[in-house]
Write a protein that holds these residues in place. Structure first.
Motif, PDB file in Angstrom:
ATOM      1  N   PRO A 110       0.794  -1.132  -0.028  1.00  0.00           N
ATOM      2  CA  PRO A 110      -0.013   0.108  -0.157  1.00  0.00           C
ATOM      3  C   PRO A 110       0.606   1.440   0.000  1.00  0.00           C
ATOM      4  O   PRO A 110       2.144   1.272   0.403  1.00  0.00           O
ATOM      5  N   ARG A 111       0.459   2.304  -0.473  1.00  0.00           N
ATOM      6  CA  ARG A 111       1.076   3.602  -0.471  1.00  0.00           C
ATOM      7  C   ARG A 111       1.484   4.029   1.030  1.00  0.00           C
ATOM      8  O   ARG A 111       0.697   4.296   1.849  1.00  0.00           O
ATOM      9  N   PRO A 112       2.814   4.053   0.601  1.00  0.00           N
ATOM     10  CA  PRO A 112       3.608   4.755   2.033  1.00  0.00           C
ATOM     11  C   PRO A 112       3.232   6.300   2.177  1.00  0.00           C
ATOM     12  O   PRO A 112       3.137   6.974   1.232  1.00  0.00           O
ATOM     13  N   HIS A 113       3.371   6.849   3.334  1.00  0.00           N
ATOM     14  CA  HIS A 113       3.024   8.130   3.735  1.00  0.00           C
ATOM     15  C   HIS A 113       4.478   8.952   3.063  1.00  0.00           C
ATOM     16  O   HIS A 113       4.245  10.125   2.700  1.00  0.00           O
ATOM     17  N   ALA A 114       5.616   8.529   2.779  1.00  0.00           N
ATOM     18  CA  ALA A 114       6.669   9.148   2.247  1.00  0.00           C
ATOM     19  C   ALA A 114       6.473   9.577   0.877  1.00  0.00           C
ATOM     20  O   ALA A 114       6.748  10.726   0.344  1.00  0.00           O
ATOM     21  N   ARG A 115       5.534   8.671   0.307  1.00  0.00           N
ATOM     22  CA  ARG A 115       5.416   8.938  -1.280  1.00  0.00           C
ATOM     23  C   ARG A 115       4.268  10.164  -1.265  1.00  0.00           C
ATOM     24  O   ARG A 115       4.237  11.094  -2.196  1.00  0.00           O
ATOM     25  N   THR A 116       3.457  10.202  -0.408  1.00  0.00           N
ATOM     26  CA  THR A 116       2.345  11.278  -0.033  1.00  0.00           C
ATOM     27  C   THR A 116       3.180  12.356  -0.163  1.00  0.00           C
ATOM     28  O   THR A 116       2.981  13.483  -0.628  1.00  0.00           O
TER      29      THR A 116
END
Length: 183
Positions: A125-131
């Protein structure tokens, strides 16, 4: 600071023309307007991107579950490999699913996959670092795009003022040429 102030045209130099002062004044107004518009636009765009990213993070974290699977079939495509995997679901039933990958996979390999209602995939799942990265990239891009618009407006303004300045210069030389020098 005084030298910087004078080099920007904010002085009472008798040799500085009125059109020079107009150019610098309008340039300063464009700079301030560009900074204001860029900051507001960057905050709005990055806020929307961040909220969307956080929603995606939460959704994917709630929907996708990590599981260990065994590769049962590999079919080569032109650029990627289609991999079919088999795993045991939490309720004890055997499941299979397919996904595309860049990584090398062979039949019998044990891989970690993420299973959800949309199927199987190999990326978590999408990590917060990518956000955070996406938010920063969009904020920088918004500021750059806004700055480009205001810079182009200033360049058009400067080109027009240069045309006026050259016409006045030519007229002054023509007027000077008409004067008779000497006896």
């Amino acid at each position: 600071m005084d030298r910087r102030r004078r080099s920007c045209g904010f002085d009472r130099n008798d040799l500085r023309r009125g059109i020079d002062r107009w150019q610098w004044s309008i340039g300063l107004i464009l700079l301030m307007a560009g900074a204001a518009v860029a900051s507001v636009a960057a905050v709005r765009v990055s806020g929307a991107i961040y909220e969307s990213g956080v929603r995606t993070e939460r959704h994917e974290a709630a929907v996708f579950n990590a599981t260990d699977a065994t590769v049962v079939k590999v079919h080569e495509a032109s650029r990627t490999r289609g991999v079919t995997v088999s795993w045991v679901a939490p309720n004890g039933s055997h499941r299979t699913g397919s996904y595309e990958t860049w990584h090398g996979a062979s039949v019998g390999d044990h891989v970690r996959v993420w299973v959800g209602p949309a199927g199987v995939r190999e990326d978590p799942p999408r990590p917060h670092a990518r956000t955070i990265g996406d938010t920063t990239a969009y904020a920088v891009g918004t500021v750059a795009a806004t700055a480009t618009v205001f810079f182009c407006a200033y360049q058009l303004l400067r080109r027009r003022f240069d045309e006026i300045r050259y016409k006045r210069w030519d007229a002054a030389w023509a007027d000077f040429d008409r004067h008779r020098i000497g006896p």
